[in-house]
Design an enzyme around this catalytic site. Structure first.
Site, short mmCIF file in Angstrom:
data_model
loop_
_atom_site.label_atom_id
_atom_site.label_comp_id
_atom_site.label_asym_id
_atom_site.label_seq_id
_atom_site.Cartn_x
_atom_site.Cartn_y
_atom_site.Cartn_z
N HIS A 263 0.86 -1.19 0.00
CA HIS A 263 0.00 0.00 0.00
C HIS A 263 0.89 1.22 0.00
CE1 HIS A 263 -3.07 2.87 1.25
NE2 HIS A 263 -3.95 1.96 0.87
N ASP B 246 -7.86 -4.95 0.01
CA ASP B 246 -8.46 -5.70 -1.10
C ASP B 246 -8.23 -7.20 -1.02
OD1 ASP B 246 -9.23 -3.30 -2.54
OD2 ASP B 246 -7.08 -3.00 -2.81
#
Ligand code: MLT
Length: 429
Positions: free
Chosen positions: A309, A366
């Protein structure tokens, strides 16, 4: 930014002299250099591809500490909101700044129920859309179209209109999403039922009655509610930044949110949850072991989706909650999801491998989301639509906050020009 927040200055030494730049300190001690005087004083701009180092506004909505894995909405830790609040409460918190008193919550929830229907013409329009079209493209178009149906709530300068548009967006987007889905499978639409709560209503409009009943049904509703909470805001991510940029031109809120939906559709942003599921399916279908797949990732032959991320350099706090939820759902489900097992194996193997941990590649929001949605029966291309419904209150909160920002200006970045210098036009002497 107020003068009290201004603490000290930094000096920039350049060919023409020294420039003092103000430094501001945020609530959590993070420091920001104000660059506004730079261009005027020195003629220089800054180059920051992807805005990795640029705070484009001051905001009171969401705080993230990527190193410590902290995420708070309006000061409340995400873990507490996940346990104690519903998505509608969290939406209220993000949009209006405070958790609602019971009376305010009822008023807000009632308005959402009362406004959930869409105009008949719009329903006909949705039914005429390409059935195989990606639902994110259709969601974005239909959201834009709302400005045409509800012109009386498009003026960013009118507080009442913004309030009306807020309710309409929150109330109608689940109805639009469900109708797009029903159309894609060739099923008749299901009208909103004002006696149901927000999430229950969306699930019913999507799947109809009785797909999952009793305790399992309750667990599914709770799961969707939790996933929406976990996705509700994430400060200046790509789609939220897009909403702000589009809104900065004084474009109406429907156009701005529609642009955010388009930004979210990309596989590097919201579309990543779909990409994770597709990766897991590829691994399963090809019969490759997770270890071999990770070797191929290291050789840059394939990508490891759902890991890493831009902001979190440790666990994404949302992924922990989601992994736990996936366990609960899949334990209770009659038809356990083999892709979850595969995801767990892939996660464990990657976390043992210094190649990934040295690069701070940990599972993000996700990674497990898709397997939960799949277990509930949502088709893969609807995953990002669910992300959209979750992110909606965050986008609205940012659009509204920007309208009241005293430093508000149209977004207009500069460029570092590296093209041709002036050239002679062919045929001119
Ligand atoms: C998000 O929640 O928007 C994603 O994690 C992406 C991001 O924050 O950059």
């Amino acid at each position: 930014m107020s003068d009290d927040e201004k603490e000290r200055t930094v000096e920039l030494h350049h060919e023409g002299g020294t420039l003092e730049l103000p430094v501001f300190t945020g609530t959590e001690g993070e420091r920001t250099i104000e660059l506004k005087p730079l261009l005027g004083s020195t003629g220089m701009t800054t180059l920051d591809p992807g805005f990795g180092n640029t705070a484009s506004c001051s905001s009171k909505i969401t705080y993230i500490d990527g190193d410590a894995g902290i995420l708070r909405y309006r000061g409340y830790p995400i873990q507490d909101l996940a346990v104690g609040s519903t998505f509608v409460e969290v939406a209220y918190l993000l949009i209006y700044g405070e958790l609602p008193e019971p009376g305010k919550l009822k008023e807000f929830s009632d308005k959402l129920r009362e406004n959930a229907d869409i105009p008949n013409d719009m329903g006909t329009l949705i039914d005429a859309l390409p059935r195989n079209g990606h639902p994110m493209a259709l969601m974005s178009s239909m959201t834009n179209t709302l400005a045409g149906y509800y012109e009386d709530s498009t003026d960013p300068g009118d507080e009442e209109q913004i309030e009306l548009a807020t309710i309409r967006l929150m109330a109608k987007l689940p109805t639009i999403a469900a109708r797009i889905y029903r159309n894609s499978i060739g099923e008749a639409p299901i009208a909103p039922d004002p006696s149901l709560d927000y999430v229950e209503n969306f699930v019913r409009m999507t799947f109809g009655d009785g797909r999952v009943d009793g305790e399992l049904g309750e667990l599914f509703h709770k799961a969707v509610d939790l996933l929406l909470i976990l996705h509700a805001d994430h400060e200046l991510n790509c789609s939220t930044a897009t909403v702000r940029v589009v809104g900065s031109s004084k474009a109406d809120i429907f156009a701005s949110i529609a642009s955010g939906i388009s930004a979210l559709s990309g596989p590097s942003h919201g579309g990543a949850n779909q990409a994770v599921l597709e990766m897991l399916e590829d691994i399963r279908n090809s019969g490759v072991s997770v270890e071999d797949y990770l070797e191929r990732v290291k050789n840059r032959e394939v990508r490891l989706m759902g890991f890493g991320h831009r902001v979190y350099k440790n666990f994404d706090p949302r992924s922990k909650e989601i992994k736990e939820l996936a366990g609960q759902i899949l334990d209770r489900h009659d038809n356990p999801e083999e892709l979850f097992e595969l995801a767990l194996k892939l996660e464990a193997a990657a976390l043992k491998d210094p190649y990934f941990t040295d690069r701070k590649l940990y599972p993000n929001v996700d990674f497990f989301t898709g397997v939960i949605y799949r277990a509930m029966g949502f088709p893969t291309n609807m995953f990002t639509v669910l992300f959209t419904l979750g992110r909606l209150p965050g986008w609205i909160a940012h659009y509204r906050e920007q309208l009241h920002d005293p430093a508000f200006r149209i977004a207009r970045p500069r460029q570092h020009y590296v093209g041709s210098a002036e050239r002679r036009y062919p045929g001119q002497g």
